[in-house]
Design a protein around this motif. Sequence first.
Motif, PDB file in Angstrom:
ATOM      1  N   GLU A  14       0.827  -1.203   0.000  1.00 57.86           N
ATOM      2  CA  GLU A  14       0.000   0.000   0.000  1.00 57.86           C
ATOM      3  C   GLU A  14       0.867   1.260   0.000  1.00 57.86           C
ATOM      4  O   GLU A  14       0.547   2.235  -0.692  1.00 57.86           O
ATOM      5  CB  GLU A  14      -0.942  -0.001   1.205  1.00 57.86           C
ATOM      6  N   ALA A  15       1.953   1.242   0.752  1.00 53.25           N
ATOM      7  CA  ALA A  15       2.861   2.394   0.783  1.00 53.25           C
ATOM      8  C   ALA A  15       3.501   2.604  -0.587  1.00 53.25           C
ATOM      9  O   ALA A  15       3.605   3.739  -1.068  1.00 53.25           O
ATOM     10  CB  ALA A  15       3.938   2.187   1.848  1.00 53.25           C
ATOM     11  N   ALA A  18       0.973   4.102  -2.962  1.00 56.43           N
ATOM     12  CA  ALA A  18       0.785   5.528  -2.696  1.00 56.43           C
ATOM     13  C   ALA A  18       1.968   6.337  -3.237  1.00 56.43           C
ATOM     14  O   ALA A  18       1.775   7.426  -3.794  1.00 56.43           O
ATOM     15  CB  ALA A  18       0.611   5.773  -1.196  1.00 56.43           C
ATOM     16  N   MET A  19       3.174   5.812  -3.110  1.00 57.03           N
ATOM     17  CA  MET A  19       4.343   6.505  -3.653  1.00 57.03           C
ATOM     18  C   MET A  19       4.267   6.607  -5.173  1.00 57.03           C
ATOM     19  O   MET A  19       4.628   7.637  -5.750  1.00 57.03           O
ATOM     20  CB  MET A  19       5.633   5.800  -3.239  1.00 57.03           C
ATOM     21  N   ARG A  20       3.804   5.561  -5.806  1.00 54.77           N
ATOM     22  CA  ARG A  20       3.655   5.594  -7.270  1.00 54.77           C
ATOM     23  C   ARG A  20       2.642   6.654  -7.683  1.00 54.77           C
ATOM     24  O   ARG A  20       2.830   7.349  -8.679  1.00 54.77           O
ATOM     25  CB  ARG A  20       3.258   4.226  -7.794  1.00 54.77           C
ATOM     26  N   ALA A  28       1.290  19.804  -6.922  1.00 53.50           N
ATOM     27  CA  ALA A  28       1.961  19.651  -5.630  1.00 53.50           C
ATOM     28  C   ALA A  28       1.013  19.166  -4.532  1.00 53.50           C
ATOM     29  O   ALA A  28       1.397  18.337  -3.700  1.00 53.50           O
ATOM     30  CB  ALA A  28       2.606  20.968  -5.225  1.00 53.50           C
ATOM     31  N   ALA A  29      -0.206  19.660  -4.533  1.00 54.81           N
ATOM     32  CA  ALA A  29      -1.160  19.262  -3.487  1.00 54.81           C
ATOM     33  C   ALA A  29      -1.477  17.772  -3.585  1.00 54.81           C
ATOM     34  O   ALA A  29      -1.542  17.076  -2.564  1.00 54.81           O
ATOM     35  CB  ALA A  29      -2.440  20.084  -3.589  1.00 54.81           C
ATOM     36  N   GLU A  30      -1.673  17.291  -4.788  1.00 57.59           N
ATOM     37  CA  GLU A  30      -1.952  15.870  -5.003  1.00 57.59           C
ATOM     38  C   GLU A  30      -0.741  15.024  -4.598  1.00 57.59           C
ATOM     39  O   GLU A  30      -0.869  13.984  -3.960  1.00 57.59           O
ATOM     40  CB  GLU A  30      -2.312  15.640  -6.473  1.00 57.59           C
ATOM     41  N   ARG A  31       0.447  15.484  -4.971  1.00 60.61           N
ATOM     42  CA  ARG A  31       1.681  14.772  -4.624  1.00 60.61           C
ATOM     43  C   ARG A  31       1.825  14.684  -3.108  1.00 60.61           C
ATOM     44  O   ARG A  31       2.129  13.616  -2.558  1.00 60.61           O
ATOM     45  CB  ARG A  31       2.874  15.492  -5.242  1.00 60.61           C
ATOM     46  N   LEU A  32       1.594  15.792  -2.422  1.00 60.15           N
ATOM     47  CA  LEU A  32       1.704  15.820  -0.962  1.00 60.15           C
ATOM     48  C   LEU A  32       0.691  14.885  -0.304  1.00 60.15           C
ATOM     49  O   LEU A  32       1.010  14.194   0.666  1.00 60.15           O
ATOM     50  CB  LEU A  32       1.521  17.245  -0.456  1.00 60.15           C
ATOM     51  N   ALA A  38       1.459   7.481   1.971  1.00 60.50           N
ATOM     52  CA  ALA A  38       2.544   6.492   2.026  1.00 60.50           C
ATOM     53  C   ALA A  38       3.166   6.461   3.418  1.00 60.50           C
ATOM     54  O   ALA A  38       3.424   5.381   3.969  1.00 60.50           O
ATOM     55  CB  ALA A  38       3.598   6.804   0.969  1.00 60.50           C
ATOM     56  N   LEU A  39       3.407   7.628   3.997  1.00 60.92           N
ATOM     57  CA  LEU A  39       3.967   7.686   5.347  1.00 60.92           C
ATOM     58  C   LEU A  39       3.020   7.074   6.371  1.00 60.92           C
ATOM     59  O   LEU A  39       3.456   6.400   7.308  1.00 60.92           O
ATOM     60  CB  LEU A  39       4.286   9.132   5.720  1.00 60.92           C
TER      61      LEU A  39
END
Length: 54
Positions: A14-15, A18-20, A28-32, A38-39
């Motif tokens: 799952e992590a 999420a990283m992918r 940037a908002a979506e990436r964050l 992931a964290l």
Amino acid sequence: MIAAMTGDLDHQAEAIAAMRKAVAATCAAERLKWLRAALAWKHLESLAKGKLAA
């Protein structure tokens, strides 16, 4: 919720997923958002393995 209680979740997978999604994000908002997800999965993995105090 039941899967989380029985340990059937693959936190690592799952992590990674999420990283992918973070890498594929176009803003940037979506990436964050996906980096935080992931964290969170990594934190849940640590909790499930008993490495962190709840």
